[in-house]
Design an enzyme around this catalytic site. Structure first.
Site, mmCIF file in Angstrom:
data_model
loop_
_atom_site.group_PDB
_atom_site.id
_atom_site.type_symbol
_atom_site.label_atom_id
_atom_site.label_comp_id
_atom_site.label_asym_id
_atom_site.label_seq_id
_atom_site.Cartn_x
_atom_site.Cartn_y
_atom_site.Cartn_z
ATOM 1 N N HIS A 14 11.994 72.974 33.735
ATOM 2 C CA HIS A 14 12.891 72.107 33.827
ATOM 3 C C HIS A 14 14.691 72.476 33.727
ATOM 4 O O HIS A 14 15.072 73.529 32.914
ATOM 5 C CB HIS A 14 12.314 71.815 32.364
ATOM 6 C CG HIS A 14 13.909 70.567 31.980
ATOM 7 N ND1 HIS A 14 13.571 69.010 31.543
ATOM 8 C CD2 HIS A 14 15.484 70.600 32.160
ATOM 9 C CE1 HIS A 14 14.100 68.492 31.291
ATOM 10 N NE2 HIS A 14 15.295 69.312 31.553
ATOM 11 N N HIS A 16 18.441 72.475 35.341
ATOM 12 C CA HIS A 16 19.682 71.423 36.376
ATOM 13 C C HIS A 16 20.431 72.183 37.108
ATOM 14 O O HIS A 16 21.396 73.485 36.439
ATOM 15 C CB HIS A 16 20.736 70.654 35.362
ATOM 16 C CG HIS A 16 19.945 69.961 34.251
ATOM 17 N ND1 HIS A 16 19.713 68.396 34.663
ATOM 18 C CD2 HIS A 16 19.343 70.120 33.069
ATOM 19 C CE1 HIS A 16 19.164 67.820 33.052
ATOM 20 N NE2 HIS A 16 18.231 69.112 32.690
ATOM 21 N N LYS A 100 10.553 61.773 37.669
ATOM 22 C CA LYS A 100 11.866 62.000 35.613
ATOM 23 C C LYS A 100 11.410 60.942 35.571
ATOM 24 O O LYS A 100 12.710 60.021 36.326
ATOM 25 C CB LYS A 100 12.523 63.056 35.739
ATOM 26 C CG LYS A 100 13.249 63.035 34.596
ATOM 27 C CD LYS A 100 12.721 64.077 33.953
ATOM 28 C CE LYS A 100 13.181 64.622 32.262
ATOM 29 N NZ LYS A 100 14.429 65.213 32.515
ATOM 30 N N HIS A 137 12.183 62.568 29.769
ATOM 31 C CA HIS A 137 12.910 62.700 28.764
ATOM 32 C C HIS A 137 12.838 61.655 27.533
ATOM 33 O O HIS A 137 12.758 60.336 27.798
ATOM 34 C CB HIS A 137 14.013 62.387 29.878
ATOM 35 C CG HIS A 137 15.384 62.682 27.745
ATOM 36 N ND1 HIS A 137 16.282 63.555 28.401
ATOM 37 C CD2 HIS A 137 15.531 61.984 26.913
ATOM 38 C CE1 HIS A 137 16.829 63.637 27.192
ATOM 39 N NE2 HIS A 137 17.038 62.313 26.559
ATOM 40 N N HIS A 175 11.309 69.280 27.362
ATOM 41 C CA HIS A 175 12.643 69.765 26.424
ATOM 42 C C HIS A 175 11.921 69.386 24.588
ATOM 43 O O HIS A 175 13.145 68.335 24.431
ATOM 44 C CB HIS A 175 13.858 69.611 26.769
ATOM 45 C CG HIS A 175 14.491 67.989 27.008
ATOM 46 N ND1 HIS A 175 14.267 67.161 27.295
ATOM 47 C CD2 HIS A 175 14.924 67.758 28.245
ATOM 48 C CE1 HIS A 175 14.304 66.231 27.960
ATOM 49 N NE2 HIS A 175 15.326 66.585 27.859
ATOM 50 N N LEU A 220 20.468 67.567 24.585
ATOM 51 C CA LEU A 220 19.887 66.453 24.726
ATOM 52 C C LEU A 220 18.815 66.810 25.148
ATOM 53 O O LEU A 220 18.084 67.506 25.998
ATOM 54 C CB LEU A 220 20.179 65.641 25.089
ATOM 55 C CG LEU A 220 21.917 64.343 23.992
ATOM 56 C CD1 LEU A 220 22.250 63.661 24.753
ATOM 57 C CD2 LEU A 220 21.240 64.381 22.815
ATOM 58 N N ASP A 248 15.801 74.275 30.476
ATOM 59 C CA ASP A 248 16.771 72.979 30.530
ATOM 60 C C ASP A 248 18.491 73.080 30.486
ATOM 61 O O ASP A 248 19.358 73.306 30.092
ATOM 62 C CB ASP A 248 16.694 72.047 29.519
ATOM 63 C CG ASP A 248 17.569 70.960 28.749
ATOM 64 O OD1 ASP A 248 17.740 70.193 30.415
ATOM 65 O OD2 ASP A 248 17.268 70.174 28.124
ATOM 66 N N HIS A 252 28.097 73.012 31.552
ATOM 67 C CA HIS A 252 28.994 72.202 31.985
ATOM 68 C C HIS A 252 30.475 73.147 31.950
ATOM 69 O O HIS A 252 30.223 73.905 31.161
ATOM 70 C CB HIS A 252 29.375 70.946 30.717
ATOM 71 C CG HIS A 252 28.061 69.434 31.079
ATOM 72 N ND1 HIS A 252 27.993 68.477 32.062
ATOM 73 C CD2 HIS A 252 26.115 69.748 30.103
ATOM 74 C CE1 HIS A 252 26.790 68.400 31.771
ATOM 75 N NE2 HIS A 252 26.001 68.406 30.662
ATOM 76 N N ALA A 264 26.831 66.884 27.174
ATOM 77 C CA ALA A 264 25.241 67.721 26.180
ATOM 78 C C ALA A 264 25.072 68.030 26.836
ATOM 79 O O ALA A 264 24.811 68.388 28.195
ATOM 80 C CB ALA A 264 24.798 66.587 25.847
HETATM 81 C C1 NCD Z 1 21.213 67.352 30.575
HETATM 82 C C2 NCD Z 1 22.472 67.618 31.668
HETATM 83 O O1 NCD Z 1 23.536 67.889 30.808
HETATM 84 O O2 NCD Z 1 22.093 67.000 32.768
HETATM 85 N N1 NCD Z 1 21.618 67.741 29.403
HETATM 86 C C3 NCD Z 1 21.389 68.499 28.140
HETATM 87 O O3 NCD Z 1 21.787 68.203 27.105
HETATM 88 N N2 NCD Z 1 19.830 68.772 28.102
HETATM 89 C C4 NCD Z 1 20.756 66.520 30.916
HETATM 90 C C5 NCD Z 1 19.139 66.413 29.588
HETATM 91 O O4 NCD Z 1 17.602 67.387 30.616
HETATM 92 O O5 NCD Z 1 19.003 66.228 29.478
HETATM 93 ZN ZN ZN Z 2 17.716 68.557 31.351
#
Ligand code: NCD
Ligand code: ZN
Length: 347
Positions: A14, A16, A100, A137, A175, A220, A248, A252, A264
């Site tokens: 998982h 991003h 997803k 999610h 998660h 999150l 996860d 940011h 988040a």
């Molecule tokens: C994730 C994101 O910023 O893309 N943020 C997070 O807090 N985990 C999105 C997600 O997986 O919920």
């Molecule tokens: Zn995520």
């Protein structure tokens, strides 16, 4: 007590990666320590078709350092308009590894997600038939449900009915953050599994809220009470085949998190393996580490375990918190686990 470990190269189930400059900056942290990753499709313009996933994979590979071997596994972002035929075609061509579900409004870039689960039943029917993993999610978005209860309520009101209707559907509860979630997965058959993040193994909600508000611990689903963390830790270190690591890692810009309405996500990939190894060591469970990092996920996704190996070494001095990443738009703060970590990847 061992001071060196050799395990099969891990995968991240998982992740991003974002796009553009952010992708270019964060990708090497993943590709140096992971062979494969399930790449989340929640870009500002989400990855909703097989063609979109192929284009995104091309973008990722264009930034891959030449010395790294890394395979991005692509995921479709489910909408109420997703075409079941495109899902089937993407699976058959090998371009799509999972689909997803983002409940609309649940998290970053989830507005195009699903409001009415019944609308996605035709897609779930195909996925159940072909065996394509359904990544969830697992949080409800109802205004009246407390944010700390949203995962538990999702299980009862959303996930249980889906499982009853599609008993053979292969589900990954993403998660996981609660004891209720752990108990639920344990109560299911082997076709339901879950990812657990490094940060939910080491922080509870105090990290975010005690001594001032700490936006770099906000993600999150939000970190919960200590007894939930203990349940997650027990599940991860048990070696049970249904639990595997998904970082996860969600970068940011720091100024977007240090804000009156901060976003988040925790960027943790630079020390994810080190932190998880320390957690397993502290639990006297290093013999289960390879299952959580490298075996269980591959088995669930019906992929071969990586032949490449990774070496981890324990030193007497705690490793440093990784440095922030610099981009032209600002920095990204790396995860501080607030604990001593003596293990690190050394080969
Ligand atoms: C994730 C994101 O910023 O893309 N943020 C997070 O807090 N985990 C999105 C997600 O997986 O919920
Ligand atoms: Zn995520």
């Amino acid at each position: 007590m061992p001071s060196t470990l050799n395990i099969a190269m891990p995968d991240d189930w998982h992740l991003h990666l974002r796009s553009g400059e952010m992708l270019a900056k964060v990708l090497p942290f993943t590709s140096q320590h992971f062979s494969r990753a399930i790449v989340m499709p929640n870009l500002p313009s989400p990855v909703v078709t097989t063609a979109g996933a192929i284009a995104y994979r091309q973008e990722i590979l264009s930034y891959l350092p030449k010395a790294h071997q890394f395979t991005p596994l692509m995921v479709l972002y489910l909408t109420e308009k997703t075409d079941p035929d495109d899902v089937r075609a993407g699976f058959l061509s090998g371009d799509i590894s999972a689909v997803k579900l983002y409940p609309a409004g649940a998290t970053t870039n989830s507005d195009a997600g699903v409001n009415d689960l019944e609308k996605i039943y035709p897609v779930l029917e195909i996925m159940e038939e072909i065996g394509l993993p359904f990544l969830v999610h697992g949080e409800v978005v109802d205004a009246e449900i407390d944010i700390f209860d949203r995962e538990a309520v999702f299980i009862d009101t959303k996930l249980s009915p889906i499982r009853a209707r599609f008993p053979k559907l292969r589900i990954v509860f993403e998660h996981l953050t609660t004891k209720e979630g752990v108990d639920y997965v344990l109560s299911c058959a082997e076709n339901t599994a879950a990812t657990i993040t490094p940060h939910h193994l080491v922080i509870n909600r105090n990290a975010m809220l005690v001594g001032g508000i700490k936006p770099h611990y906000y993600c999150l689903p939000v970190a919960k009470r200590e007894h939930h963390r203990l349940a997650l830790k027990a599940a991860a270190t048990s070696g049970d085949s249904r639990f595997f690591m998904g970082t996860d890692s969600a970068p940011h810009l720091s100024h977007a998190k240090e804000s009156s309405c901060g976003c988040a996500g925790i960027f943790n990939v630079a020390n994810a393996i080190a932190v998880v190894t320390q957690v397993f060591d502290n639990e006297n469970a290093l013999d289960q580490l390879e299952k959580f990092l490298s075996l269980n996920g591959a088995n669930f996704y019906q992929l071969a375990v990586n032949e490449q190996k990774m070496t981890l070494t324990r030193s007497n001095k705690a490793i440093a918190i990784p440095e922030d990443i610099k981009t032209s738009a600002g920095k990204v703060t790396a995860f501080d686990p607030m604990m001593d970590v003596y293990w690190d990847v050394t080969g």
